[in-house]
Design a protein around this motif. Sequence first.
Motif, short mmCIF file in Angstrom:
data_model
loop_
_atom_site.label_atom_id
_atom_site.label_comp_id
_atom_site.label_asym_id
_atom_site.label_seq_id
_atom_site.Cartn_x
_atom_site.Cartn_y
_atom_site.Cartn_z
N ALA A 1 0.83 -1.21 0.00
CA ALA A 1 0.00 0.00 0.00
C ALA A 1 0.86 1.26 0.00
O ALA A 1 0.64 2.18 -0.80
N LEU A 2 1.84 1.32 0.92
CA LEU A 2 2.69 2.52 0.97
C LEU A 2 3.56 2.64 -0.26
O LEU A 2 3.82 3.76 -0.76
N GLY A 3 4.03 1.51 -0.77
CA GLY A 3 4.83 1.55 -1.99
C GLY A 3 4.05 2.11 -3.17
O GLY A 3 4.62 2.77 -4.04
N SER A 4 2.74 1.87 -3.19
CA SER A 4 1.93 2.38 -4.31
C SER A 4 1.88 3.90 -4.33
O SER A 4 1.80 4.51 -5.41
N ILE A 5 1.93 4.55 -3.16
CA ILE A 5 1.96 6.01 -3.12
C ILE A 5 3.27 6.52 -3.72
O ILE A 5 3.28 7.48 -4.50
N ALA A 6 4.39 5.88 -3.33
CA ALA A 6 5.69 6.30 -3.86
C ALA A 6 5.72 6.16 -5.38
O ALA A 6 6.21 7.06 -6.09
N ALA B 1 -8.07 10.56 -3.84
CA ALA B 1 -8.77 9.30 -3.59
C ALA B 1 -7.78 8.17 -3.31
O ALA B 1 -8.02 7.31 -2.45
N HIS B 2 -6.66 8.16 -4.03
CA HIS B 2 -5.62 7.15 -3.80
C HIS B 2 -5.09 7.26 -2.37
O HIS B 2 -4.93 6.24 -1.67
N LEU B 3 -4.84 8.48 -1.91
CA LEU B 3 -4.37 8.68 -0.54
C LEU B 3 -5.39 8.14 0.47
O LEU B 3 -5.02 7.50 1.46
N LEU B 4 -6.66 8.40 0.22
CA LEU B 4 -7.70 7.93 1.14
C LEU B 4 -7.74 6.41 1.19
O LEU B 4 -7.87 5.81 2.26
N ILE B 5 -7.62 5.76 0.02
CA ILE B 5 -7.67 4.30 -0.03
C ILE B 5 -6.49 3.69 0.72
O ILE B 5 -6.65 2.76 1.52
N VAL B 6 -5.30 4.23 0.49
CA VAL B 6 -4.11 3.70 1.17
C VAL B 6 -4.22 3.93 2.67
O VAL B 6 -3.86 3.05 3.48
N ALA B 7 -4.70 5.09 3.07
CA ALA B 7 -4.86 5.36 4.50
C ALA B 7 -5.80 4.35 5.14
O ALA B 7 -5.55 3.85 6.25
N ALA B 8 -6.90 4.00 4.44
CA ALA B 8 -7.85 3.03 4.97
C ALA B 8 -7.23 1.63 5.05
O ALA B 8 -7.41 0.91 6.04
N VAL B 9 -6.51 1.24 4.00
CA VAL B 9 -5.87 -0.09 3.98
C VAL B 9 -4.82 -0.19 5.07
O VAL B 9 -4.77 -1.18 5.82
N VAL C 1 13.05 16.80 0.45
CA VAL C 1 13.90 16.34 -0.65
C VAL C 1 13.05 15.88 -1.83
O VAL C 1 13.26 16.29 -2.98
N ALA C 2 12.10 15.01 -1.54
CA ALA C 2 11.18 14.51 -2.57
C ALA C 2 9.98 13.89 -1.85
O ALA C 2 10.17 13.04 -0.98
N PRO C 3 8.75 14.30 -2.18
CA PRO C 3 7.58 13.81 -1.45
C PRO C 3 7.41 12.30 -1.44
O PRO C 3 6.78 11.75 -0.54
N LEU C 4 7.98 11.60 -2.44
CA LEU C 4 7.79 10.15 -2.48
C LEU C 4 8.68 9.40 -1.49
O LEU C 4 8.38 8.26 -1.11
N PHE C 5 9.79 10.02 -1.04
CA PHE C 5 10.75 9.32 -0.20
C PHE C 5 10.17 8.83 1.13
O PHE C 5 10.46 7.70 1.55
N PRO C 6 9.38 9.63 1.86
CA PRO C 6 8.84 9.11 3.13
C PRO C 6 7.98 7.86 2.95
O PRO C 6 8.04 6.94 3.78
N PHE C 7 7.21 7.80 1.88
CA PHE C 7 6.32 6.66 1.65
C PHE C 7 7.12 5.42 1.22
O PHE C 7 6.81 4.30 1.62
N ALA C 8 8.17 5.63 0.42
CA ALA C 8 9.04 4.51 0.05
C ALA C 8 9.75 3.97 1.28
O ALA C 8 9.89 2.74 1.45
#
Length: 405
Positions: free
Chosen positions: A81-86, A97-105, A158-165
């Motif tokens: 789930a978190l990897g999908s955001i990255a 909507a993607h953020l909401l789905i991942v937060a729920a999962v 640095v890059a918004p995707l890094f925390p989720f990765a």
Amino acid sequence: MNRDFRLLWIGQGLSGLGAEVSSVAYPLLVLATTGSPSRAGLVALVANAPFVVLQLPAGAYVDRWNRRAVMLAADIGRALALGSIAVALALGRLTFAHLLIVAAVEGSLFVLFRLAEGAALRQVVPASRLPSAIALNQARGYGATLAGQPVGGWLFGVAPLFPFAADAVSYLASLVTVAAIRTPLPAPPPTAERHLAREIAEGVRAAWQNRFLRTTALLTTGSDFVINGLFLVFVVIATRHGASSTGVGLMLALGGAGGMLGAVAAPALARRIRSARSVRLVVAGSVWSGVPLIALASLTSQPVRLGLLLGLVLAVWPLYNAVVTARWMTRFPDALMGRVQSAVALLGWAPVPLAPWVGGLLTEHLGGARTVLAFAVLMLAIAVTATVVRHDDPVDRRTVEPASR
């Protein structure tokens, strides 16, 4: 502590660190892309909603399933789930909507993992060491906040995707440590034919009939609502007054530092808490200590000051949790642990998912300072209740045996 507890502790320390890294990135990402505190609160609401919606059935299933299998499946799901955001951020395709789905999962799988881990703790740690183990787990959580929040803010800059990765990788690390635990973690054998509604009712009844557990869970409901609402309010106040993402992470890390210091002191202090009067003092004193500190927070918008005040508020709660949780956990058999934990969590967390959303709405309409004052008034009401309401001393209560099904 033994090898298996250390493995569980290390794995959850790493995954907790990753969760803190991404937790600061969620509101920063929503605020950066939408500018809406209420939308940031909505993401937090969706992430926390499983604490209410799934607690009871999840507790029943945790008492049916192998606890190790539950934890492994939850780690795999959260990593994906978190990897999908990255990945979505890297491709420029992320939606709200993607953020909401991942937060729920992620929130749903966290509920399952937490209940399975709590049940497993009884199997890997002797009963005499439970207070120390619970305090060490709290120190682990606050330590993850201390390190993860500033790192998350810095990585987001640095890059918004890094925390989720980073969070996705942390769940894979947890997966490895859980798989390495040697202690068998099976579900207790069924005593009769399975019946989900009956099993849930049994856990709720056992929890509700214990007056100490019921009273402290309801008091925790109010205080957790205040504290969880303040997290988002403080982030909004700091960002509106020009704080960088790193500054926001530092502010939240100071809160974690206070909690970690409290967790370090909690085991030695908890061993001195034996009488019913001492327990009542811990319960009421923990709530009262937050009232003036929260009120003071309404007078500043400086991130370091807000973080220091938050740290002082959080410093007292590890002792509260060590005293309260260890005392009721040893009074219930393993066959009821998942369901009693879920009932306690439901009692204590029912309105908490609304806290960030309410905080965001109030901040939009009242401003940061008035919202903080409103939370201080609510904490005052809870403190008065904690002082007036009496509860039984759980030391003298006998173990509750599961009813026949």
